[in-house]
Design a protein around this motif. Sequence first.
Motif, PDB file in Angstrom:
ATOM      1  N   ILE A  47      -1.108  21.671   5.516  1.00 10.55           N
ATOM      2  CA  ILE A  47      -0.663  20.756   6.566  1.00 10.55           C
ATOM      3  C   ILE A  47      -1.226  19.347   6.326  1.00 10.55           C
ATOM      4  O   ILE A  47      -0.506  18.361   6.389  1.00 10.55           O
ATOM      5  N   TYR A  88       0.445  14.479   6.151  1.00  9.27           N
ATOM      6  CA  TYR A  88      -0.365  13.334   6.548  1.00  9.27           C
ATOM      7  C   TYR A  88      -0.561  12.371   5.392  1.00  9.27           C
ATOM      8  O   TYR A  88      -0.877  12.792   4.279  1.00  9.27           O
ATOM      9  N   GLU A  89      -0.388  11.109   5.712  1.00 11.07           N
ATOM     10  CA  GLU A  89      -0.603  10.066   4.701  1.00 11.07           C
ATOM     11  C   GLU A  89      -2.093   9.873   4.479  1.00 11.07           C
ATOM     12  O   GLU A  89      -2.570   9.805   3.364  1.00 11.07           O
ATOM     13  N   THR A  90      -2.817   9.790   5.577  1.00  8.58           N
ATOM     14  CA  THR A  90      -4.279   9.682   5.482  1.00  8.58           C
ATOM     15  C   THR A  90      -4.871  11.000   5.956  1.00  8.58           C
ATOM     16  O   THR A  90      -4.183  11.803   6.579  1.00  8.58           O
ATOM     17  N   LEU A  91      -6.122  11.206   5.671  1.00 15.30           N
ATOM     18  CA  LEU A  91      -6.765  12.455   6.094  1.00 15.30           C
ATOM     19  C   LEU A  91      -6.772  12.513   7.618  1.00 15.30           C
ATOM     20  O   LEU A  91      -7.290  11.613   8.266  1.00 15.30           O
ATOM     21  N   PRO A  92      -6.174  13.555   8.195  1.00 15.09           N
ATOM     22  CA  PRO A  92      -6.086  13.585   9.661  1.00 15.09           C
ATOM     23  C   PRO A  92      -7.415  13.946  10.305  1.00 15.09           C
ATOM     24  O   PRO A  92      -8.353  14.372   9.633  1.00 15.09           O
ATOM     25  N   LEU A  93      -7.437  13.787  11.606  1.00 20.08           N
ATOM     26  CA  LEU A  93      -8.611  14.215  12.363  1.00 20.08           C
ATOM     27  C   LEU A  93      -8.799  15.711  12.149  1.00 20.08           C
ATOM     28  O   LEU A  93      -7.812  16.451  12.076  1.00 20.08           O
ATOM     29  N   PRO A 139      -9.712  18.133  14.130  1.00 23.95           N
ATOM     30  CA  PRO A 139      -9.210  19.093  15.137  1.00 23.95           C
ATOM     31  C   PRO A 139      -7.698  19.291  15.122  1.00 23.95           C
ATOM     32  O   PRO A 139      -7.195  20.100  15.870  1.00 23.95           O
ATOM     33  N   VAL A 140      -6.975  18.568  14.293  1.00 18.54           N
ATOM     34  CA  VAL A 140      -5.517  18.685  14.325  1.00 18.54           C
ATOM     35  C   VAL A 140      -5.047  20.110  14.009  1.00 18.54           C
ATOM     36  O   VAL A 140      -4.021  20.559  14.494  1.00 18.54           O
ATOM     37  N   PHE A 141      -5.815  20.821  13.243  1.00 18.33           N
ATOM     38  CA  PHE A 141      -5.419  22.173  12.864  1.00 18.33           C
ATOM     39  C   PHE A 141      -5.913  23.209  13.883  1.00 18.33           C
ATOM     40  O   PHE A 141      -5.375  24.313  13.958  1.00 18.33           O
TER      41      PHE A 141
END
Lengths: 359, 426
Positions: free
Chosen positions: A107, A112-117, A119-121
């Motif tokens: 995911i 995601y273009e940048t590393l997401p936060l 907790p998103v997963f």
Amino acid sequence: MQKNDIKIKQVCALFIAFLPLTKIITAPSVFALNCGEKLWQPLIILLSLDLILLLFLIYVCKKNGNKSFFNVLNEASPTLAKGVFFIYSIFFLLKAFIPIIEHKQLIEYSFYETLPLAPVFYPCFAIIFYLCIKGFKVLGRVSEFAVVFTLIGLGLIFFLSVFSTDFSALLPLIAGSNKSGPITALNALWWFNDAIYLLFFLGRFDLQKKSGLKIFASYLLPFCAVILFYCIFYGIFTYVSPAQNVALSEISIFSVSLVNVGRFDYVATFILCFSGVFSIAIPVVCSVKCLTASLGLNRSKIPAIIICLLLLLLTILFSAKYTAVLAFYTKYLTPLFLICGYIMPLLYLLGGKKDVQKV
Amino acid sequence: MYKRSKIIFALFLLAALMFFTSDFQLIDIEKTAIVAAIGIDYVDESTLEVTAQVAVPQASDQTATNSDALLSAKGSTLFAALENISRETGWYPKLTFCNLIILGQSFVEHDFMPVVDYVLTSNRFLNSAVIATCEGSAREILSSPTPLDYVSSFALQKVLLRNLDRASAVLVADVREICALNRSRSSFFFMPLIKIVQAGDKPKWQTSSTGSYSTAINATPIAQGSGSGGKGGSESGQGGSEGSKGGSQSSESGSTVFDATKTVLFTNGKIACEFTAEQTLCSNVMTKRARECFLPIVINKNGNDVNALISIIANDYKILINTDKGIPQITFSLDLICEKEETYLTENVKELFQTGSVSDEGLLALKNKLTDEITRLFNLSKDTDSDFFKIKELLYKKHYQKYAAFKDNILQIAKVKVEVNCKNRR
């Protein structure tokens, strides 16, 4: 445990919908790294082992009068039953961990273009927790519609990638210096060995005429799709396959249609991610059910909280250290997976009488 | 119970929102630079110059001519240079739409494969991005105005990517293909060579009173280490001087189009040889599926040479190695289905009736031409040790037992046989 909380068609749908999804994310690059063009060889070994296990379980189940695994062990020795189920609880917990962090990677890498936060997963764990409480019944129902998503997603991925594949990259089939097929198979048991789920479904569905054949076919077909996926993956990336950590989102981007139309392969990845959430829940549900049985509890709520929190904690701590996790599994956990996956199911032979008990 | 279901459903929606959106980390679109192509040039041993051609999102009330820009920065590595662009201009370069990477001439003369390997393994780039090299600097190519498109990289992509499955005049390779071929047993790879060709006519919008593209190109800012690249073409900042200079140079030299019919071959990461346009075409026919591939030939008709153009409808190619007799024999087998596209000859009515049919003389001329060309390509491959036909790879795959014996010298000792069969479509 209750009898008849899952139907035979749901078991088949479950294998078709969820079996391929945990095997096509990072495992192909690991296989390519270890076996090169012979990455199909360990798959054949694993398929053979799984089919033998499947046939054994179907045969003994019919002989035992469709008793559940827990009932068989409980009749032999209640302590043995609790001990074995506790070990299986840990086994499934460990089996669930790698697919979870793989899906997290998929995911983050794909969408995601940048590393997401971070907790998103984590909302995934809420869904897994819900499934753990509801048990196999809900999982079976989910599999009936997830099978459509998986087939569409995989179909689109295959369609987009097969024309860019050079199948001659898999040559020479037999000759060559790479003989690491059996070792790779042993070190990949956590991705495979899905036939073990049937051991915990036994006694929960009615064995009908040709049930064995249906289960066998619904296990064999998605496994063949997995083998085809690995062959296409290697046929596309050849010598740089080990560098492709997330195979699923990379395999289909070379289609000429995408150059002209745009990245509609994301649709397939989205669809497969949707089914993927449920596929990573299966070992967690099994782990919770085993812990519930080993603790002698009637309800799964507390074991579900324990297992889900433990997995969440492990994911928070180790999801960024995927290579180290894989090295740890390879170094220390192969015997556990071999014993729990292929030897301990022999305990099912302990049941000999054709009576059905409810626990 | 009903209330609990509603709460669970709301939680599920919240989870889905987190799961299937970019968790609200969307970058402001005004600060996003969608990179259409990048060019990499060698400056010195520790410095690369990266030129990014960006399509800047603009409000609909602004003219489209402002929507292109060139940004340039230097850095010790590719991403360091891109990061410098980001730092200096405030734009966040989005590389997921970057379909084209141009490597400058000076860059490919040095050890450039680590940069390509980075592109392969980086999540920011597409592995399907086409890589090409050029005569001169990559920056010069990207800053050249062309009548083909408003943005030169889009024009280049048309030349390189249009009808990827059909056009055989260009030998295209993407990031994955280059990295895989470099690591193969043949240890070679290729990329198209882009050349600027002066167009005879001025682009339409240069002569048109309404169009202002040439002005926009001339004013295109190149933010070189100044942080004032600004938006679009018309706002030229401090750093725009250099870009303006490049633009005016291009303008002085007239409008340009691009030629990518030549191909550069690399062995072990170093330049080995160059294919002419005709060799590129023949190598495409011999190694890839060809459709709508046009080959010019000269037919001898009644003692006169007549120019003709043959269209190849379908091709079937095989390279076979026979090692049974001690010395390996390589057979290039090529079956073509052809159609006459055009001849420079007035024909009688009977022959006109058989539209598309190639005469026997034409088929023979095509056969001879391809046989000669394939033999020449193999000899070039042998002389420069660039295993373009992947003979070593083929030896490993199909004759593994003999691989160790012949892997080092098969190109030199092998006997070559070329079999070309040309047939009419009907």
